[in-house]
Design an enzyme around this catalytic site. Structure first.
Site, PDB file in Angstrom:
ATOM      1  CE1 TYR A 120       3.926 -12.968  -1.254  1.00 18.86           C
ATOM      2  CE2 TYR A 120       6.079 -13.433  -0.327  1.00 18.86           C
ATOM      3  CZ  TYR A 120       4.862 -12.474  -0.744  1.00 18.86           C
ATOM      4  OH  TYR A 120       4.978 -11.161  -0.771  1.00 18.86           O
ATOM      5  CE  LYS A 160     -11.128  -7.059  -4.032  1.00 20.39           C
ATOM      6  NZ  LYS A 160     -11.689  -5.840  -3.526  1.00 20.39           N
ATOM      7  CG  ASP A 207     -10.627  -3.415  -1.626  1.00 21.25           C
ATOM      8  OD1 ASP A 207     -10.807  -4.343  -0.640  1.00 21.25           O
ATOM      9  OD2 ASP A 207     -11.487  -2.955  -2.229  1.00 21.25           O
ATOM     10  CG  ASP A 242       5.564  -8.991   1.702  1.00 23.40           C
ATOM     11  OD1 ASP A 242       6.326  -8.432   2.627  1.00 23.40           O
ATOM     12  OD2 ASP A 242       6.051  -9.481   0.454  1.00 23.40           O
ATOM     13  CG  ASP A 255       6.894  -3.087   3.580  1.00 26.19           C
ATOM     14  OD1 ASP A 255       7.041  -3.962   4.554  1.00 26.19           O
ATOM     15  OD2 ASP A 255       7.459  -2.705   2.536  1.00 26.19           O
TER      16      ASP A 255
END
Ligand code: ATP
Length: 375
Positions: free
Chosen positions: A126, A184, A217, A241, A245
């Site tokens: 970002y 990750k 994941d 982010d 959701d």
């Protein structure tokens, strides 16, 4: 009455003004019931501000936000980058807090979810550094991770785990506080590896909090398989982010998802969702995302300013929301057929009922006495 808290506000675009009006109406009732004084300052920002004033975050708005105690923001449309991303960077709002909690009368496949995602808010992909090569046929984005920012967000996550544990223990819960670092590092050993090592190192200062790590994941899979198992998730900007959701869907959807952006001394509170142009103007937007966001605002004020009235107001708001949803008064996105305004009026009336204030019809409009900026 304590000194007035100066609340700058962004009504936003799409359903923004509809759900902001709900928060504003509820805050009026809470202010009256709990003797909390608010001074509201309108700070236009977003797509409409761009059209009206030529800037998505006009200088006057930004200056007024900086002078306020906090900012309460409804979603904006296409100008999120110029508004909220700018505010996060400029005001160093490094922690994005996104809770996901089951409420008994909000439909969900699960019943016992109570987790919070603590997302690093200033770095990662970002930072907005993208490049093109080969005449646009190749694109590169920089992912930036620093030890300082990673340790800072890790400390926030552990502190939140401890404070949630304290609150839960006082209501008889036996559950252990825990933090999971989501990353990750097997694929990105330098960037995500640094994030993980920083969290590992901070975890040593919080021996009473159970600590583990998980690849993103696996975390995405576990969030839909057994979300009840999570307490606090700490993660970097992009993963946070996406996962938040996802987490909102396991407790009833975006219509109930709230969030806060914390710096050391300032915070911006906003629903997780965007401005939902598909339902704008129809009067059916779920105000609960904005009201749970308002609840976070009151909790933050209560803790930061050591103001028990704000804490009591936040509890009253939560209990009024439960009572109203239990009665079946809900917007269509969570299985009801009531309008934004009906739900808001019912919540206002319920707060008044619970606090013994006289019932009235409730106001549902921006107050005339709000401070309006001069242009
Ligand atoms: P962004 O990219 O800015 O996050 P988006 O276009 O991906 O926005 P949202 O605006 O967040 O998506 O909306 C996604 C879906 O959720 C839409 O169908 C929208 O109507 C629904 N939605 C979002 N917020 C609410 C709400 N408060 N009440 C009811 N439905 C909502």
């Amino acid at each position: 009455m304590s000194r007035a808290y100066r609340v700058s506000y962004i009504e936003g675009d799409g359903i923004g003004p509809e759900i902001f009006a709900s928060a504003r109406a509820v805050l009026d009732v809470l202010s009256d019931s709990f003797k909390i004084s608010f001074e509201f300052v309108a700070t236009p920002a977003g797509d409409k501000a761009l059209k009206d004033f030529g800037a998505a975050l006009p200088k006057q708005s930004y200056a007024a936000i900086r002078e306020s105690d906090l900012c309460l923001k409804a979603p904006v449309g296409e100008t999120a980058k110029e508004t909220i991303l700018f505010l996060r960077q400029e005001l160093d709002l490094y922690a994005n807090i996104r809770p996901a909690k089951n409420y008994p009368y909000i439909e969900s496949k699960f019943s016992d979810v109570d987790l919070v995602i603590v997302r690093e808010n200033t770095e990662d992909l970002y930072v907005g550094r993208e490049f093109e090569e080969m005449n646009g046929k190749k694109a590169i984005a920089l992912k930036v991770v620093t030890e300082a920012a990673s340790k800072r967000i890790a400390r926030t996550a552990f502190e939140i785990a401890l404070s949630r544990h304290e609150t839960r223990s006082s209501s008889g819960s036996q559950s252990e506080p825990s933090v999971v670092c989501v990353q990750k590092s097997n694929v990105l050993p330098m960037t995500d590896g640094l994030f993980l090592r920083s969290c590992d190192s901070v975890s040593k200062s919080f021996p009473s909090v159970k600590y583990s790590s998980m690849y993103v994941d696996t975390a995405a899979m576990n969030l839909v398989r057994s979300p009840e198992a999570f307490d606090v998730i700490v993660t970097s900007n992009m993963y946070g982010d996406i996962l938040s959701d996802e987490a909102s869907q396991v407790v009833g959807g975006l219509g109930v998802a709230s969030s806060a952006n914390y710096g050391d001394d300032f915070a911006v509170f906003e629903p997780v969702h965007g401005c939902a142009p598909d339902i704008a103007g129809k009067g059916i937007a779920n105000p609960l995302s904005m009201l749970f966001t308002t609840k976070m605002m009151l909790e933050w004020l209560g803790a930061k300013r050591q103001d028990p009235s704000c804490l009591a107001a936040s509890k009253s708001l939560e209990s009024a929301i439960s009572a109203v949803t239990r009665s079946g008064m809900k917007t269509p996105d969570i299985g009801g057929n009531s309008s934004t305004e009906i739900v808001t009026r019912a919540i206002c009336a319920e707060i008044r009922r619970q606090t013994g204030r006289a019932l009235d019809d409730g106001r549902f409009e921006i107050m005339k006495e709000d401070v309006l900026l001069k242009w």
